[in-house]
Design a protein around this motif. Structure first.
Motif, short mmCIF file in Angstrom:
data_model
loop_
_atom_site.label_atom_id
_atom_site.label_comp_id
_atom_site.label_asym_id
_atom_site.label_seq_id
_atom_site.Cartn_x
_atom_site.Cartn_y
_atom_site.Cartn_z
N VAL A 158 0.80 -1.19 0.39
CA VAL A 158 -0.02 0.09 -0.77
C VAL A 158 0.85 1.01 -0.42
N GLY A 159 0.54 2.14 -1.01
CA GLY A 159 2.12 3.41 -0.76
C GLY A 159 0.19 4.65 -0.99
N VAL A 160 0.69 5.66 -0.11
CA VAL A 160 -0.67 7.01 0.07
C VAL A 160 0.48 8.25 -0.60
N HIS A 161 0.49 8.47 -1.98
CA HIS A 161 0.74 9.81 -1.93
C HIS A 161 1.06 10.74 -1.51
N LEU A 162 1.28 11.54 -0.45
CA LEU A 162 1.02 13.18 -0.35
C LEU A 162 1.43 13.48 -0.05
N PRO A 163 1.68 14.73 -0.21
CA PRO A 163 2.32 16.21 -0.68
C PRO A 163 3.58 15.96 -0.07
N ASP A 164 4.26 16.57 -0.43
CA ASP A 164 6.30 16.48 0.33
C ASP A 164 5.71 17.16 1.74
N ALA A 165 5.48 18.46 2.13
CA ALA A 165 5.12 18.31 3.35
C ALA A 165 4.93 17.08 4.84
N TRP A 166 3.64 16.84 4.64
CA TRP A 166 4.00 15.62 5.14
C TRP A 166 4.55 14.69 5.47
N ALA A 167 5.48 14.24 4.75
CA ALA A 167 6.63 13.51 4.85
C ALA A 167 7.73 13.99 5.44
N GLY A 168 7.63 15.04 5.88
CA GLY A 168 8.75 15.96 6.76
C GLY A 168 10.21 16.14 5.72
N GLY A 169 9.73 16.57 4.31
CA GLY A 169 10.61 17.34 3.39
C GLY A 169 10.99 16.12 3.07
N MET A 170 10.59 14.28 3.31
CA MET A 170 11.81 13.28 3.17
C MET A 170 11.03 12.81 1.31
N GLY A 171 10.58 13.53 0.53
CA GLY A 171 10.21 12.63 -0.23
C GLY A 171 8.90 12.44 0.03
N GLY A 172 7.43 12.47 -0.67
CA GLY A 172 5.81 11.52 -0.14
C GLY A 172 5.50 10.84 -1.23
N GLU A 173 6.30 10.80 -1.80
CA GLU A 173 5.58 10.18 -2.81
C GLU A 173 6.12 8.34 -2.40
N ALA A 174 4.64 8.17 -2.37
CA ALA A 174 5.37 6.65 -2.38
C ALA A 174 6.27 5.82 -3.50
N ASP A 175 6.42 4.98 -3.35
CA ASP A 175 7.50 4.26 -4.64
C ASP A 175 7.23 2.80 -4.04
N LEU A 176 6.10 2.40 -4.62
CA LEU A 176 6.22 -0.11 -4.49
C LEU A 176 7.34 0.11 -4.92
N ASP A 177 7.49 -0.05 -6.10
CA ASP A 177 8.06 -0.79 -6.90
C ASP A 177 9.57 -0.97 -6.41
N GLU A 178 10.08 0.09 -5.59
CA GLU A 178 11.17 -0.04 -4.55
C GLU A 178 11.09 -0.63 -3.16
N LEU A 179 9.15 -1.03 -2.63
CA LEU A 179 8.89 -1.62 -1.45
C LEU A 179 8.41 -2.50 -2.07
N ASP A 180 8.38 -2.85 -3.08
CA ASP A 180 8.10 -4.63 -3.94
C ASP A 180 9.77 -5.06 -3.60
N ARG A 181 10.94 -4.42 -4.13
CA ARG A 181 11.98 -5.40 -3.91
C ARG A 181 12.52 -5.14 -2.56
N LEU A 182 11.64 -4.42 -1.65
CA LEU A 182 12.54 -4.17 -0.52
C LEU A 182 11.55 -5.61 0.69
N ALA A 183 10.33 -6.08 0.03
CA ALA A 183 9.72 -7.35 0.33
C ALA A 183 10.06 -8.99 0.12
N GLU A 184 10.43 -8.28 -1.57
CA GLU A 184 10.92 -9.54 -1.66
C GLU A 184 12.19 -10.20 -1.08
N THR A 185 12.89 -8.79 -0.61
CA THR A 185 14.36 -8.75 -0.19
C THR A 185 14.05 -9.55 1.27
N ALA A 186 13.12 -9.06 2.61
CA ALA A 186 12.25 -9.94 2.87
C ALA A 186 12.12 -11.43 3.16
N GLY A 187 11.79 -11.15 1.99
CA GLY A 187 10.95 -12.96 1.56
C GLY A 187 9.66 -12.99 1.74
#
Ligand SMILES: Nc1nc2c(ncn2[C@@H]2O[C@H](COP(=O)(O)OP(=O)(O)OP(=O)(O)O)[C@@H](O)[C@H]2O)c(=O)[nH]1
Ligand SMILES: [Mg+2]
Length: 438
Positions: free
Chosen positions: A23-52
């Protein structure tokens, strides 16, 4: 956890693979504390795959702010419920960080395990930690992540119990848990401090040798380049966070010139700050390096974005003006000509390599050497005759340009780097002659 064949420890850990919905919720940048609000599900996919986990579905939503109770809105929650049922998922992973209450509410609504991005990364780190130091650092990060959550968890129960006279057990339990966690955190910090003391002693033995550290986004190819240059045999794998420890090797290029190269943990967009905090000891190798080699995966979707994410983490660790070589890696996977033209303009001093080929490692080594020798100068030193053997190495490589004997000293004019100069001054009792040629 991932089934990881850990070469260093020689065993395989197998866990049944989970079926995950992302699940990825795209928020305006301010909500992510300036840390890049865009969700990136491709990267999350790779993280999930790495975690098994096998990814069996994805849900995305754009919102001005998170829904307070369940992070996603009501409609999306229903969609998620259906998807979980249809795909027989065993796990839902959020790309965003959830508050403990949101996690609990979602778990109740979906009747399934919920993980957020930080928890997923912490799980991968826990699985991949293979040295004692890495394991202690990961545990510290996990406990620090847990501590404030524990408090909120219990205060939630206290509120439910409500009122005067019902607070006793909850309060006591919370205090006990907190104290236990606090104690364990103190023990971990002490053990890490001991390891740091040992490391410092080792570093002192390194003799002021020039130090270069490989840094960069996870999976950029740092360990591959490390192995190509030093033959260190560091673990390489096409997964995120394959390396969690620092490995340092001496590189002898010819008789006179050598440097130390360190390979260490990679970074990622929105790296949980507990991890950066806990890995301070491992990252000290980067902090203390004379030169950073910032390895970039040229074949990634967005190299610029990865560079920015790495720089953001580095900002907390090293001064901004630390000398850096940009090394674009995996050139074999892109149109090298096109890539080089584009990035050489943005980063004029960058090197372009493919760590998988021997050539790539040689090119990078040459770039490091160029920086190392960039500070080579011609200077005259006064060396006590009793200690002349300290010049033998310079004689062998033809770097002694002149030599005059006076009473019990030798005035030697040498071609040498700052590192060599420092060693001669500090360790060999040499003195700089003021009117040295420059
Ligand atoms: N095609 C190609 N693949 C490469 C190159 N360099 C590295 N790789 C591959 O990229 C993957 C990641 O390489 P690593 O060296 O483990 O990357 P790393 O930066 O150390 O990654 P972490 O330790 O996980 O942060 C591996 O599958 C490597 O074989 C290259 O030049 N070309
Ligand atoms: Mg690595």
């Amino acid at each position: 956890m991932s089934p990881r064949n850990d070469q260093q420890q020689g065993f395989t850990t197998e866990r049944p693979r989970e079926r995950a919905v992302l699940v990825g919720v795209h928020l305006p940048d301010a909500w992510a504390g300036g840390m890049g609000g865009e969700a990136d599900l491709d990267e999350l996919d790779r993280l999930a795959e790495t975690a098994g986990a096998d990814v069996v579905g994805r849900v995305e939503q754009r919102r001005p702010r998170p829904a307070p109770r369940t992070f996603v809105g009501k409609g999306k929650l229903e969609e998620l419920q259906e998807l979980v049922a249809d795909t027989e998922a065993t796990l839902v992973i959020f790309d965003n960080d959830l508050s403990p209450a949101q996690g609990r509410n979602l778990e109740k609504a979906l009747d399934i395990n919920i993980l957020d991005r930080t928890e997923l990364i912490l799980d991968i780190f826990a699985d991949h930690a293979s040295t004692r130091q890495a394991r202690l650092q990961v545990e510290l990060a996990q406990l620090q992540y847990l501590l404030p959550r524990l408090t909120r968890l219990w205060s939630h129960l206290e509120r439910q119990a409500g009122g005067i006279g019902t607070r006793g057990p909850g309060e006591t339990q919370l205090e006990t848990d907190r104290r236990l966690l606090g104690k364990r955190i103190a023990v971990l910090r002490r053990q890490l401090a001991d390891i740091e003391t040992t490391r410092k002693t080792q570093v002192r033995g390194r003799d002021g040798t020039f130090r270069a550290a490989l840094v960069g986004y996870t999976n950029a190819g740092k360990s591959t380049l490390m192995n190509g240059i030093t033959g260190a045999g560091v673990y390489v794998k096409d997964q995120l966070f394959a390396t969690l420890d620092a490995t340092t090797r001496r590189v002898e290029t010819d008789e006179r010139r050598r440097f130390l190269l360190t390979d260490t943990v990679g970074f990622i967009r929105r790296l949980p700050h507990h991890l950066v905090e806990s890995f301070k000891a491992t990252l000290r190798e980067v902090e203390e390096a004379d030169l950073m080699v910032h390895v970039v995966d040229a074949a990634s979707d967005d190299p610029e974005h990865q560079i920015a994410s790495v720089n953001r983490v580095l900002r907390d660790i090293v001064p901004e003006d630390k000398p850096t070589i940009m090394a674009f890696n995996k050139l074999d996977l892109v149109d090298a000509e096109l890539f080089r033209n584009r990035y050489a303009r943005l980063y004029p001093e960058a090197v372009f390599v493919a760590g998988k080929t021997a050539e790539g490692a040689t090119d990078l080594q040459a770039a490091i050497m160029a920086r190392l020798m960039g500070d080579e100068r011609i200077l005259t030193l006064r060396v006590p005759i009793s200690n002349l053997q300290c010049l033998s190495r310079f004689h062998r490589t033809g770097s002694v340009l002149d030599q005059v004997f006076e009473a019990n000293v030798c005035l030697a004019t040498l071609r040498l780097t700052d590192e060599e100069l420092n060693r001669l001054l500090r360790r060999e009792g040499a003195e700089l002659v003021e009117d040295s040629p420059q």
